[in-house]
Design a protein around this motif. Structure first.
Motif, short mmCIF file in Angstrom:
data_model
loop_
_atom_site.label_atom_id
_atom_site.label_comp_id
_atom_site.label_asym_id
_atom_site.label_seq_id
_atom_site.Cartn_x
_atom_site.Cartn_y
_atom_site.Cartn_z
N GLU A 3 0.84 -1.21 0.00
CA GLU A 3 0.00 0.00 0.00
C GLU A 3 0.88 1.26 0.00
N SER A 6 2.74 1.68 -3.32
CA SER A 6 1.87 2.09 -4.43
C SER A 6 1.55 3.58 -4.32
N GLY A 58 3.43 -6.56 -4.99
CA GLY A 58 2.36 -5.74 -5.54
C GLY A 58 2.50 -5.61 -7.04
N GLU A 62 -2.13 -2.38 -10.58
CA GLU A 62 -3.28 -2.34 -9.67
C GLU A 62 -3.24 -1.10 -8.80
N THR A 64 -4.44 1.21 -5.39
CA THR A 64 -4.81 1.05 -3.97
C THR A 64 -5.40 2.38 -3.51
#
Ligand SMILES: [Fe+2]
Ligand SMILES: [Fe+2]
Length: 171
Positions: A3, A6, A58, A62, A64
Motif C-alpha cells: 500500500e 503504491s 504488488g 493495480e 490502492t
C-alpha cells in the motif's frame, strides 16, 4: 508495505506530470535546465518504485486507496488555472507541495525498511534510498528557494508598477 509503495509510486508519477507541466508552461528560461534534470531523476524514481512494488508482491497496474488519493491530489494541483504572469509561481508551488510529500515518503520508506523481513526487498529498498535520498532533498530545497525568488520578483515588479501609477496620478 505494498500500500505504501503504491502511494509512493503515484506521488512520483504525479511529480513527472507536474514537472512536464512546469516545463511546458515555463516563462523563465533560466529554470529550464534544473527542471529538466529533476524530471529525469523523477522518471528514474518511478522505475525504482515500480521495481520495489513488484518485489514486495504488488503490481504497478493495480491501484490502492493510497495511490488513488495521491493521484487525486496531483490532478487537483494540475487543474488549477491562474493568470499568465503567475504561471511559474503556480507550477513551482505545486512542485514544492509534491516534493515535500515525495521527500517525506522516501524518509518514511527508509525507516520502514528496517522492519522488512524479506532480505531481497530490504536490500532493494536500501539501494533505492541511497540512490535517491540526496536528490529528493535537492528537489525540495531548490523548488522552495526558487518559489521564494519568484515571489520576491513578483512583489518587486508589482511595487514598480504601483509606484509608476502613483507618479502618473501626481503629475
Ligand atoms: Fe522522487
Ligand atoms: Fe523528488
Amino acid at each position: 508495505m505494498i500500500e505504501f509503495l503504491s502511494g509512493m509510486l503515484a506521488v512520483e508519477k504525479g511529480g513527472v506530470t507536474l514537472y512536464e507541466k512546469a516545463l511546458n508552461d515555463l516563462m523563465d528560461e533560466d529554470l529550464r535546465e534544473q527542471l529538466d534534470e529533476f524530471l529525469e531523476q523523477t522518471r528514474r524514481h518511478v522505475e525504482l518504485c515500480e521495481e520495489m512494488l513488484e518485489r514486495a508482491g504488488g503490481s504497478a497496474a493495480e491501484s490502492t486507496p493510497t495511490a488513488e488519493a495521491a493521484e487525486a491530489k496531483a490532478s487537483g494541483l494540475m487543474s488549477v488555472e491562474v493568470p499568465r504572469e503567475m504561471t511559474d509561481f503556480n507550477n513551482i508551488q505545486n512542485l514544492v507541495l509534491a516534493e515535500t510529500v515525495d521527500n517525506w515518503n522516501w524518509d518514511r520508506l527508509s525507516e520502514m525498511s528496517k522492519m522488512v523481513k524479506d532480505r531481497e526487498l530490504r536490500s532493494a529498498i536500501g539501494r533505492a534510498v541511497r540512490e535517491v535520498a540526496r536528490q529528493e532533498r535537492r528537489h525540495v530545497d531548490w523548488n522552495t528557494r526558487t518559489l521564494a525568488e519568484i515571489a520576491r520578483q513578483m512583489l518587486t515588479s508589482h511595487e514598480a508598477k504601483s509606484d509608476g501609477e502613483e507618479m502618473r496620478e501626481e503629475a
